[in-house]
Design a protein around this motif. Structure first.
Motif, PDB file in Angstrom:
ATOM      1  N   TYR A  28       1.325  -1.241  -0.368  1.00  0.00           N
ATOM      2  CA  TYR A  28       0.224  -0.247  -0.108  1.00  0.00           C
ATOM      3  C   TYR A  28       1.247   1.359  -0.304  1.00  0.00           C
ATOM      4  CZ  TYR A  28      -3.826  -2.842   1.250  1.00  0.00           C
ATOM      5  OH  TYR A  28      -4.900  -3.516   1.078  1.00  0.00           O
ATOM      6  N   ASN A  29       1.096   1.723  -1.148  1.00  0.00           N
ATOM      7  CA  ASN A  29       2.011   3.059  -1.130  1.00  0.00           C
ATOM      8  C   ASN A  29       1.322   4.521  -0.615  1.00  0.00           C
ATOM      9  OD1 ASN A  29       4.366   1.395  -2.298  1.00  0.00           O
ATOM     10  ND2 ASN A  29       3.453   1.658  -4.048  1.00  0.00           N
ATOM     11  N   GLY A  30       0.472   4.158  -0.789  1.00  0.00           N
ATOM     12  CA  GLY A  30       0.275   5.540  -0.102  1.00  0.00           C
ATOM     13  C   GLY A  30       0.084   6.783  -0.739  1.00  0.00           C
ATOM     14  N   ALA A  31       0.155   7.128  -1.882  1.00  0.00           N
ATOM     15  CA  ALA A  31       0.999   8.751  -2.761  1.00  0.00           C
ATOM     16  C   ALA A  31       0.202   9.198  -1.940  1.00  0.00           C
ATOM     17  CB  ALA A  31       1.437   7.795  -4.751  1.00  0.00           C
ATOM     18  N   ASP A  32      -1.266   8.797  -3.127  1.00  0.00           N
ATOM     19  CA  ASP A  32      -2.297  10.558  -2.300  1.00  0.00           C
ATOM     20  C   ASP A  32      -1.966  10.401  -0.804  1.00  0.00           C
ATOM     21  OD1 ASP A  32      -3.475  12.523  -2.628  1.00  0.00           O
ATOM     22  OD2 ASP A  32      -5.559  11.938  -2.603  1.00  0.00           O
ATOM     23  N   ASP A  33      -1.846   8.955  -0.195  1.00  0.00           N
ATOM     24  CA  ASP A  33      -2.763   9.257   1.366  1.00  0.00           C
ATOM     25  C   ASP A  33      -1.574   8.798   2.247  1.00  0.00           C
ATOM     26  OD1 ASP A  33      -3.731   9.163   4.224  1.00  0.00           O
ATOM     27  OD2 ASP A  33      -4.702   6.959   3.494  1.00  0.00           O
ATOM     28  N   ASP A  34      -0.345   9.267   3.253  1.00  0.00           N
ATOM     29  CA  ASP A  34      -0.713  10.755   2.306  1.00  0.00           C
ATOM     30  C   ASP A  34       1.060  11.129   2.292  1.00  0.00           C
ATOM     31  OD1 ASP A  34      -1.267  13.966   2.819  1.00  0.00           O
ATOM     32  OD2 ASP A  34      -0.591  13.570   5.227  1.00  0.00           O
ATOM     33  N   GLY A  35       1.436  10.835   1.498  1.00  0.00           N
ATOM     34  CA  GLY A  35       2.437  11.043   0.538  1.00  0.00           C
ATOM     35  C   GLY A  35       2.585  12.087  -0.195  1.00  0.00           C
ATOM     36  N   SER A  36       1.464  12.723  -0.556  1.00  0.00           N
ATOM     37  CA  SER A  36       1.134  14.112  -0.938  1.00  0.00           C
ATOM     38  C   SER A  36       1.403  15.220   0.086  1.00  0.00           C
ATOM     39  CB  SER A  36      -0.226  14.275  -1.754  1.00  0.00           C
ATOM     40  OG  SER A  36      -1.277  14.160  -0.683  1.00  0.00           O
ATOM     41  N   GLY A  37       1.459  15.147   1.190  1.00  0.00           N
ATOM     42  CA  GLY A  37       0.555  16.012   2.353  1.00  0.00           C
ATOM     43  C   GLY A  37       2.625  16.031   2.963  1.00  0.00           C
ATOM     44  N   THR A  38       3.304  14.457   2.638  1.00  0.00           N
ATOM     45  CA  THR A  38       4.832  14.704   3.193  1.00  0.00           C
ATOM     46  C   THR A  38       5.643  15.371   2.399  1.00  0.00           C
ATOM     47  OG1 THR A  38       3.999  12.456   4.144  1.00  0.00           O
ATOM     48  CG2 THR A  38       6.199  13.253   4.262  1.00  0.00           C
ATOM     49  N   VAL A  39       4.824  15.699   1.101  1.00  0.00           N
ATOM     50  CA  VAL A  39       6.120  16.113   0.691  1.00  0.00           C
ATOM     51  C   VAL A  39       5.788  17.529   0.465  1.00  0.00           C
ATOM     52  CG1 VAL A  39       6.576  13.641  -0.440  1.00  0.00           C
ATOM     53  CG2 VAL A  39       5.288  15.290  -1.725  1.00  0.00           C
ATOM     54  N   SER A  40       4.604  17.595   0.392  1.00  0.00           N
ATOM     55  CA  SER A  40       4.002  18.810   0.426  1.00  0.00           C
ATOM     56  C   SER A  40       5.063  19.959   1.636  1.00  0.00           C
ATOM     57  CB  SER A  40       2.262  19.391   0.936  1.00  0.00           C
ATOM     58  OG  SER A  40       1.874  18.776  -0.229  1.00  0.00           O
ATOM     59  N   LEU A  41       5.219  19.027   2.540  1.00  0.00           N
ATOM     60  CA  LEU A  41       6.457  19.658   4.043  1.00  0.00           C
ATOM     61  C   LEU A  41       7.324  19.720   3.500  1.00  0.00           C
ATOM     62  CD1 LEU A  41       5.486  17.721   7.237  1.00  0.00           C
ATOM     63  CD2 LEU A  41       4.289  19.773   6.008  1.00  0.00           C
ATOM     64  N   LEU A  42       8.658  18.991   2.915  1.00  0.00           N
ATOM     65  CA  LEU A  42       9.628  18.928   2.250  1.00  0.00           C
ATOM     66  C   LEU A  42       9.873  20.492   1.321  1.00  0.00           C
ATOM     67  CD1 LEU A  42      10.658  16.298   1.628  1.00  0.00           C
ATOM     68  CD2 LEU A  42      11.262  17.001   3.390  1.00  0.00           C
ATOM     69  N   GLU A  43       8.666  20.805   0.511  1.00  0.00           N
ATOM     70  CA  GLU A  43       8.353  21.784  -0.384  1.00  0.00           C
ATOM     71  C   GLU A  43       8.197  23.080  -0.466  1.00  0.00           C
ATOM     72  OE1 GLU A  43       9.989  21.895  -3.901  1.00  0.00           O
ATOM     73  OE2 GLU A  43       9.514  23.178  -4.741  1.00  0.00           O
TER      74      GLU A  43
END
Ligand SMILES: [Zn+2]
Length: 518
Positions: free
Chosen positions: A317-332
Motif C-alpha cells: 500500500y504505497n499511499g501516494a496520495d494518502d499521505d505521501g502528498s502531504g508529506t512531500v508538501s512539507l518538504l517543498e
C-alpha cells in the motif's frame, strides 16, 4: 541613454518595492510540482513497503525526511535526535490459540477467535460454564441474579436487549455503555475466570476481525490493566455446548430479546489457551523548524502524516496520495520558506514542519505530540494539516474538478481562519474552497479523522486541506503516484503556502474566539 537609465532604475525600484510589500506571491510561485514528484517517487515507492508505523518502511521514510530536513537547513528542535521525537508503541504478534469443548478441538479464526490486544497469555481448564445472558447487571435487567459464576467461565452474548424496538437499558436507539470491557469488568468482580462471548448475529468472523487478530497488531501502549481472559465464539460453536433446544435462543438473541430467563445446561470440560509475543517498539514524529524573528516563541505548525498501511496479503500500500502528498508538501514548503529566509526575508514567528506517524493506527503520533509537545501548545498559533491533496475526488460531480480543494475546520476555534485563508486564496490561486465537510450533518466526521484534531482538541486553531478521496483508491494498494494530478497538486500547495506565510507574518497570533462545536 539617460532617460533609459532612469527608467531602468525606476523599474528596478518598483520591483524592489513590490517585492518588499508582498514577497509571498513571488515565493509561492517557486513551489514546484517537479520537486513534489521527485520526493514522492521515493516516498511512495515499493522499497518503502507502505510505511507502516513500527516497521522498517516507516523508519526508512523517517530517515529520508530527517535527511531532507538537514539538507534544506532546518533547525532541529532541542532534545530531538536526527529531527525525530520517538514514542513507544505496543506490538503484539499472534502465536497460537486453542479451544477444546469436551473432546472436540475447535478451529481458530473459524469457530472461535481470541482478541489479540486485550488478552495476555493464558491456559485454563474449566469444568463448568455458566450462561449469563447478555452479561448485564442493572436494576431493571440483571443477568447476575441468583447465578454463581465464581471460579467458572461465563458465557454471554454481545450486544444488548431490546424492547419495542428500543434498547432496553438506554431506552433509546442507542446502546448503553455495556460494551465488552464493562461486561468483562463485571464478570471479573463476580469471580469468573474467563468469558466466552457469543457473537450475536454472525455465523462467521469478518475478514477485518480475522486480520486484526491473527497476525501482528501495533497500537498505543495501554494504560489499562490486563483484562479477564476472553474469546469470541460463533453461534455455531455456542450451540455445540448448549442444550440442543437452545437453538431457539439464537432467534431470541438475533432479535435482541431478553435472555435472562434462559438458563440452558451446558457441556462441561472446556480448555482454552492463548499465546502471543508482546513487545514495546518505537516510532517517530519528524520535526524541523525555521526560527522566527520578533515573535520566535510563537509557532505556525505545518503537519502531514508520513505513515501508511504497509503490506497486506502480499500487496504494498504505497499511499501516494494518502499521505505521501502531504508529506512531500512539507518538504517543498520547507525548501521555499528557507530560500526566502536566506534571501533576507524576516519571518515574524517560527515555522515548524512536522511529519507524524501512527495516523493510520488511530492518530497516535499526533496524539503523542499533543501530550508531549516540543513547543507550548498555547504559543502554537495554528496547525495547517495536509492529508491527501494530490488527486481529484472521483465522487465530485461539479465542473470545478480541476480547481477545488476541501477546507475543513474553517468555522471552528478561530474566526481568523476563514478570513486569512480566503484572502490568501483570492490574492493568488483562486481555487474553489469547498466547506462541505464542515456541515455538522456530514456523516464522514472528517474533522475528527486526521492529525489536526489532536491540536484542535487542545484549543489550537486548525485548518485541514483535503482532496475528498473517500472512495476509488482510498486505502487501496492502487493509491499510486501515477494517479496524482500534478498541476492541481502544485496549485493547491501554493495556496496553502500563501496562507501559512500570512499566518506567520501577521502581528498577532490567531484569536481563539470560537468553540469546537458548530
Ligand atoms: Zn491519511
Amino acid at each position: 541613454m539617460k532617460h533609459t537609465g532612469i527608467l531602468a532604475v525606476f523599474i528596478l525600484l518598483i520591483q524592489t518595492l513590490s517585492a518588499q510589500i508582498d514577497p509571498v506571491n513571488r515565493y509561492a510561485q517557486q513551489i514546484w510540482s517537479m520537486n513534489l514528484k521527485k520526493h514522492l517517487t521515493v516516498i511512495a515507492s515499493d522499497s518503502f513497503q507502505g510505511r507502516e508505523t513500527g516497521t522498517i518502511g516507516q523508519r526508512m521514510a523517517a530517515d529520508y525526511l530527517s535527511n531532507e530536513f538537514r539538507k534544506i537547513g532546518l533547525k532541529m528542535p532541542q532534545g530531538l535526535n536526527r529531527y525525530q521525537q520517538m514514542y513507544p508503541l505496543q506490538k503484539d504478534s499472534f502465536i497460537a490459540s486453542k479451544l477444546m469443548i469436551g473432546n472436540e478441538t475447535l478451529e481458530s479464526m473459524e469457530d472461535f477467535l481470541i482478541p489479540l490486544r486485550s488478552n495476555h497469555f493464558f491456559d485454563m481448564q474449566a469444568s463448568e460454564l455458566v450462561f449469563m445472558g447478555y452479561g448485564i447487571d442493572e436494576t431493571l435487567y440483571n443477568d447476575y441474579f441468583e447465578k454463581d459464576v465464581s471460579g467458572k467461565i461465563a458465557v454471554m452474548v454481545t450486544g444488548e436487549p431490546k424492547r419495542n424496538g428500543k434498547y432496553f437499558i438506554s431506552g433509546s436507539d442507542k446502546v448503553s455503555d455495556w460494551n465488552l470491557e464493562k461486561k468483562l469488568r463485571r464478570a471479573s468482580e463476580a469471580g469468573a475466570i474467563g468469558v466466552l462471548f457469543i457473537e450475536r448475529a454472525d455465523q462467521k468472523f469478518s475478514e477485518r476481525q480475522i486480520r486484526r487478530n491473527k497476525s501482528t497488531s501495533i497500537y498505543q501502549v495501554s494504560v489499562n490493566p490486563p483484562q479477564l481472559p476472553h474469546a469470541m465464539i460463533t453461534w455455531k460453536t455456542a450451540i455445540k455446548f448448549l442444550h440442543t433446544d437452545f437453538e431457539s435462543i439464537e432467534g431470541f438473541a438475533k432479535e435482541q430479546l431478553f435472555l435472562n430467563e434462559h438458563r440452558p445446561a451446558m457441556i462441561k470440560n472446556v480448555s482454552i489457551s492463548f499465546t502471543k509475543e508482546n513487545q514495546i517498539i518505537e516510532a517517530s514524529n519528524v520535526l524541523g523548524m525555521i526560527e522566527g524573528d520578533s515573535l520566535k516563541d510563537q509557532y505556525v505548525f505545518l503537519t502531514a502524516h508520513y505513515d501508511h498501511l504497509g503490506i497486506q496479503d502480499g500487496k504494498i500500500y504505497n499511499g501516494a496520495d494518502d499521505d505521501g502528498s502531504g508529506t512531500v508538501s512539507l518538504l517543498e514548503m520547507a525548501r521555499v520558506f528557507m530560500k526566502a529566509k536566506k534571501e533576507g526575508i524576516k519571518f515574524t514567528r517560527s515555522i515548524v514542519f512536522m511529519a507524524v506517524s501512527g495516523e493510520e493506527k488511530g492518530l497516535l503520533g499526533s496524539e503523542y505530540y499533543a501530550d508531549h509537545p516540543v513547543f507550548p501548545l498555547e504559543n502554537t498559533s495554528v496547525d495547517l494539516n495536509i492529508d491527501m491533496i494530490g488527486r481529484v475526488d472521483t465522487e465530485r460531480k461539479k465542473a470545478d474538478t480541476l480547481s477545488y480543494i476541501y477546507v475543513v475546520g474553517h468555522n471552528k476555534l478561530s474566526s481568523d481562519l476563514q478570513r486569512i485563508n480566503e484572502r490568501a486564496n483570492n490574492k493568488s490561486t483562486r481555487l474553489t474552497l469547498d466547506y462541505k465537510f464542515d456541515d455538522p450533518n456530514d456523516p464522514n466526521r472528517i474533522y475528527y479523522r486526521s492529525d489536526h484534531y489532536n491540536f484542535a482538541k487542545n484549543g489550537v486553531p486548525v485548518l485541514f486541506f483535503y482532496d475528498g478521496m473517500l472512495q476509488s483508491d482510498y486505502h487501496q494498494p492502487t493509491d499510486d503516484i501515477e494517479k496524482i494530478n500534478w498541476p492541481l497538486f502544485e496549485r493547491r500547495l501554493r495556496m496553502i503556502f500563501h496562507t501559512a506565510w500570512d499566518m506567520v507574518q501577521m502581528p498577532k497570533m490567531l484569536k481563539r474566539d470560537l468553540t469546537l462545536k458548530d
